[in-house]
Design an enzyme around this catalytic site. Structure first.
Site, PDB file in Angstrom:
ATOM      1  N   ARG A 194      33.752  -9.783  46.155  1.00 10.50           N
ATOM      2  CA  ARG A 194      32.941  -9.056  46.939  1.00 10.50           C
ATOM      3  C   ARG A 194      33.610  -8.741  48.422  1.00 10.50           C
ATOM      4  NH1 ARG A 194      27.431 -11.376  47.746  1.00 10.50           N
ATOM      5  NH2 ARG A 194      28.339 -13.162  47.282  1.00 10.50           N
ATOM      6  N   ASP A 226      27.845  -5.833  47.126  1.00  8.49           N
ATOM      7  CA  ASP A 226      27.636  -5.550  45.471  1.00  8.49           C
ATOM      8  C   ASP A 226      26.550  -4.638  45.391  1.00  8.49           C
ATOM      9  OD1 ASP A 226      25.694  -7.247  45.650  1.00  8.49           O
ATOM     10  OD2 ASP A 226      26.616  -8.776  44.093  1.00  8.49           O
ATOM     11  N   TYR A 243      40.246 -12.004  37.582  1.00 10.84           N
ATOM     12  CA  TYR A 243      38.859 -11.191  37.401  1.00 10.84           C
ATOM     13  C   TYR A 243      39.433  -9.666  37.072  1.00 10.84           C
ATOM     14  CZ  TYR A 243      36.507 -15.025  40.310  1.00 10.84           C
ATOM     15  OH  TYR A 243      35.887 -16.131  40.745  1.00 10.84           O
ATOM     16  N   ASP A 283      28.221 -15.073  40.490  1.00 10.52           N
ATOM     17  CA  ASP A 283      27.257 -14.576  40.961  1.00 10.52           C
ATOM     18  C   ASP A 283      26.321 -13.817  40.007  1.00 10.52           C
ATOM     19  OD1 ASP A 283      28.030 -15.026  43.768  1.00 10.52           O
ATOM     20  OD2 ASP A 283      29.041 -13.236  43.801  1.00 10.52           O
TER      21      ASP A 283
END
Length: 232
Positions: A186, A94, A80, A52
């Site tokens: 997210r 987000d 991540y 993203d």
């Protein structure tokens, strides 16, 4: 590096900057490579897994015949570093959208938060964010959402292999997550907030690993206007 090597197959590990789309990063590289190595118009290049715009970190770019490796790389487990803010939400899950639905979090303890995080390890059902590139009736979900239309996202199975290096400094909670292909961090942030009963959204996301490829081996220099590949 030569034009022949690039067309035979080459993999670049990019450290994608904040607010760049994965498409922009690949296009930038394609333009520079074609210009500096006089590559043919139909030179093949593509990335192995979208990040993203509000995320940073490892973006794998495959060139030439190695574009055939993209599906294999996309199927690999991901890792991540993640930071979420609890007690508040956003429509995009987000920082793209403003904060809404603030809640009191004074009753939350570290033990409560860690107990909730533990519940997400393993196979889980997850709904992708409405602000995502998934197609709904032939249209990208984020286009429908930004047009103000109602978007119904179908849940899917995904796997969280581990959550580790948990740090709690309320309202912020950070951790490293290992997950399967197709996991939306997210949505994970949002779901953690729902389970806590106070809401949460993703404030920072950095991809650190795809299969055996590591962020430590990546660079963002390729995206610099002054960078020349002949210096490699």
């Amino acid at each position: 590096m030569t034009a022949e090597e690039l067309q035979s197959g080459y993999i670049f590990l990019l450290d994608k900057p904040l607010d760049w789309t994965s498409f922009q990063a690949v296009n930038k590289m394609k333009y520079k490579l074609k210009r500096e190595f006089n590559l043919p118009k139909k030179f093949k290049i593509g990335h192995a897994g979208t990040l993203d715009p509000r995320a940073t970190g490892l973006l794998i770019v495959c060139c030439g015949k190695f574009t055939k490796k993209i599906p294999e790389i996309q199927d690999a487990p991901k890792e991540y570093w993640t930071e979420i803010k609890v007690g508040v939400q956003t429509e995009s899950y987000d920082t793209e959208k403003p904060e809404i639905l603030h809640q009191d979090i004074s009753h939350l303890s570290e033990e409560m938060i860690k107990e909730v995080l533990d519940q997400f390890v393993g196979e889980i059902d997850q709904k992708p964010p409405i602000y995502s590139a998934i197609k709904v009736d032939g249209e990208r979900a984020y286009n429908l959402a930004r047009a103000g239309e109602e978007v119904e996202m179908k849940s899917r199975k995904t796997t969280i292999f581990y959550l580790k290096d948990i740090k709690i400094d309320l309202p912020l909670v950070s951790f490293t997550v290992g997950c399967s292909k197709g996991t939306y961090i997210r949505s994970l942030a949002h779901d953690i907030g729902q389970k806590l009963g106070v809401g949460a959204y993703l404030t920072q996301l950095r991809r650190t690993k795809i299969g055996d490829y590591l962020i430590e081996d990546a660079t963002s220099d390729f995206l610099d206007n002054e960078f020349r590949f002949e210096t490699l």
